[in-house]
Design an enzyme around this catalytic site. Structure first.
Site, PDB file in Angstrom:
ATOM      1  N   ASP A  87       0.825  -1.206   0.000  1.00 36.13           N
ATOM      2  CA  ASP A  87       0.000   0.000   0.000  1.00 36.13           C
ATOM      3  C   ASP A  87       0.860   1.257   0.000  1.00 36.13           C
ATOM      4  O   ASP A  87       0.557   2.239  -0.685  1.00 36.13           O
ATOM      5  CB  ASP A  87      -0.915   0.008   1.228  1.00 36.13           C
ATOM      6  CG  ASP A  87      -2.018  -1.023   1.130  1.00 36.13           C
ATOM      7  OD1 ASP A  87      -1.877  -1.956   0.331  1.00 36.13           O
ATOM      8  OD2 ASP A  87      -3.023  -0.897   1.856  1.00 36.13           O
ATOM      9  N   GLU A 452      -7.006   3.681  -1.370  1.00 36.75           N
ATOM     10  CA  GLU A 452      -6.699   4.527  -0.220  1.00 36.75           C
ATOM     11  C   GLU A 452      -6.073   5.828  -0.703  1.00 36.75           C
ATOM     12  O   GLU A 452      -5.422   5.860  -1.738  1.00 36.75           O
ATOM     13  CB  GLU A 452      -5.708   3.837   0.718  1.00 36.75           C
ATOM     14  CG  GLU A 452      -6.274   2.666   1.462  1.00 36.75           C
ATOM     15  CD  GLU A 452      -5.242   2.041   2.389  1.00 36.75           C
ATOM     16  OE1 GLU A 452      -4.138   2.607   2.529  1.00 36.75           O
ATOM     17  OE2 GLU A 452      -5.534   0.984   2.965  1.00 36.75           O
ATOM     18  N   SER A 478      -5.801   5.725   4.147  1.00 33.60           N
ATOM     19  CA  SER A 478      -4.772   4.942   4.810  1.00 33.60           C
ATOM     20  C   SER A 478      -4.995   4.971   6.315  1.00 33.60           C
ATOM     21  O   SER A 478      -5.561   5.928   6.860  1.00 33.60           O
ATOM     22  CB  SER A 478      -3.395   5.531   4.491  1.00 33.60           C
ATOM     23  OG  SER A 478      -2.424   5.080   5.398  1.00 33.60           O
TER      24      SER A 478
END
Length: 564
Positions: A87, A452, A478
């Site tokens: 991520d 995100e 996030s």
């Protein structure tokens, strides 16, 4: 819960016993099996090791330790891989749209291998954010004895006397763009923020979910706040393997552990530790996989009775390694249990109840530390993840409301159809105090993949606008995000949700006190804007993104793919 001793190879016997299974056994012999091995349980090891990300690049040693312990305890370890997306690396790019997709791919991998190979149990090793929910969803679908081994948190970086983590870098980008930080300081923070292996160090999504797994009882006590490089993490992986073999003998399965009461426990711990908004989405999906009735409104119910006890980043001061030194998740759980905010009778993977596991943990945190506050002197009296509703989100949305000086704002809409244009507007100085940014067509179907957005929120913080600019989206944030931000707006824009009909300059109210997200126009005006609207063409027509967009449920139901 009463446990009974069963044949520990009762599932794998389907492919290893009898004359008709001679061809099957031949393939096992090719891998070094002996005849005596076929009476032992076949234990899957879902290994998330990867050199894609530091979150997962330290997992191989944990998998190896678990494999050895499985063999020593009388099992046959069967190793298979699970993928990961970083991520932190994908953030702010098209790649971020694959992050939530990876949750489903991971769960599919585990279910497929465990069921296809008739495994008697499975040990899942994971690190980055989606490894945890994806792993548990697969464990619940297969529903064989299972345990989750978290890779561990990262140690902090350091620069100019301050602890650093990945969020420090995102915020530094915003500070640099606003002229508040030099290029040299930005470069030094970039180079020093992440000193080694492990998952992002605050109470961000990975540490939130691993802490919640401790609270569920599907991971061992203290395991979620250990640092990946430390020896105790290896020892915890070995002990997890031994506990799993005993669970196979006792036939303790994930659906025995993940119940409505244990999910309440997990959510209470998420609130008490100041965890990630993503936990809302993931626990809706986990409950779905477990067959447990759990709705978005249940989060609000738990929030209102649970105080925030931990002073942890992103909105607090400390990191997961500090929480570990202060007593870890068991200390937080014991305080909640004593206060009547935890169900002590829930079973864990060890066969003990939560109350039994916590029996020797002190009732109150030790003096001389500020990471865990006393129950009567909390950081905040109520939890931080609020469920807002209103004409912009009748199905609900998620706001992280603690730490804000003013949890209410009304301002003009600044509308963006993608993340990149919104980020550019911030960095170019075109967003000013009082604005409410709207980032839409970024939900499960519209993104697709519900990406995100740490880059825009980090840029707002860095520019000094974190509390004076609102940001709402049908996408996600996030776990490192804080500020006046509202995500998971449902229904999403691509499904015809009202967020699709906001126009530039419209007045929007975010009111965390009243749990309200409202577009301040008349019902008649809103309905008139819907006339002639059609959903945009799919951004992907083939591959996993197309499948995700076609099948994904609303964020208010966890964005799952099998809600038929």
């Amino acid at each position: 819960m009463e446990t009974k001793v069963i044949a520990i190879n009762r599932r794998s016997a389907n492919i290893t016993e009898g004359k008709s299974r001679a061809p099957n056994r031949s393939m096992y012999y090719a891998m070094g099996y002996e005849e005596s091995d076929f009476k032992k349980p076949m234990i899957g090891v879902a290994n998330g090791h990867s050199t894609i990300t530091p979150c997962n690049s330290g997992l191989q040693k944990l998998a190896d330790a678990a494999i050895d312990a499985i063999e020593e305890a009388g099992g046959n370890a069967q190793v298979f891989g699970t993928p990961t997306i970083s991520d932190g690396m994908a953030m702010g790019t098209e790649g971020m749209k694959y992050s939530l997709v990876s949750r489903e791919v991971i769960s599919d991998c585990i279910e497929t291998c465990v069921q296809g190979q008739w495994m008697d149990g499975v040990l899942v090793v994971g690190g980055c954010d989606k490894n945890m929910p994806g792993g548990l969803m697969g464990m619940l679908r297969a529903n064989v004895p299972a345990i989750f081994v978290y890779g561990g948190t990262i140690l902090p970086g350091h620069y100019q006397g301050k602890d650093l983590n990945i969020v420090s870098v995102f915020e530094a980008v915003g500070e640099n763009a606003a002229g508040r930080m030099s290029d040299e300081d930005l470069l030094q923070i970039e180079r020093r923020a992440i000193p080694g292996t492990g998952s992002c160090g605050g109470m961000y999504t990975a540490n939130t979910m691993s802490s919640a797994f401790e609270a569920l009882g599907i991971s061992l006590p203290y395991s979620s706040t250990m640092a990946n490089p430390h020896d105790e993490k290896l020892n915890s992986a070995k002990e997890s393997a031994r506990v799993l073999i005993e669970a196979v003998k006792k036939d303790i399965k994930p659906r025995d552990i993940v119940t409505k009461k244990s999910i309440e426990n997990a959510v209470a711990v998420i609130m008490a530790t100041g965890g990630s908004t993503n936990a809302v989405l993931h626990f809706l999906a986990i409950a779905h996989a477990a067959g447990v009735e759990w709705t978005i409104d249940d989060f609000e119910r738990v929030r209102q009775k649970t105080p925030v006890l931990c002073n942890l980043k992103p909105s607090g001061q400390y990191l997961a390694v500090d929480l570990h030194q202060a007593g870890g998740i068991p200390q937080v759980m014991k305080m909640l249990l004593v206060a009547g905010l935890l169900h002590g009778d829930c079973i864990t993977i060890s066969g003990q109840t939560i109350a039994e596991v916590l029996a020797d943990v002190p009732d109150a945190p030790r003096a001389g530390q500020d990471v865990i506050r006393p129950i009567d002197q909390p950081m905040y009296a109520q939890g931080h993840l609020a469920i807002l509703k209103g004409n912009l989100s009748p199905e609900g949305c998620v706001a992280k409301i603690t730490g804000l000086k003013n949890p209410v704002m009304t301002g003009p809409a600044r509308v963006f159809e993608d993340e990149q244009s919104g980020l550019k507007a911030i960095l170019d100085g075109k967003i000013v105090a009082g604005d409410v940014m709207v980032l839409r067509y970024l939900g499960p179907k519209g993104g697709p993949g519900m990406p995100e957005m740490l880059a825009p929120t980090g840029a707002l913080i860095g520019a000094g606008l974190g509390e004076s600019v609102g940001l709402i989206t049908d996408g996600r944030f996030s776990g490192g995000t804080w500020g006046m931000v509202v995500g998971h707006v449902a229904p999403e824009a691509a499904a015809g949700g009202n967020i699709a009909f906001i126009e530039e300059g419209d007045s929007i109210t975010i009111d965390a006190n009243q749990l309200l997200l409202q577009l301040n126009i008349s019902d008649a005006e809103l309905e008139s804007r819907k006339v002639g609207w059609t959903a945009p063409a799919p951004r992907y027509t083939r591959g996993v993104q197309a499948k995700f967009a076609f099948n994904a449920s609303s964020a208010s139901k966890g964005a799952v793919l099998d809600d038929y």
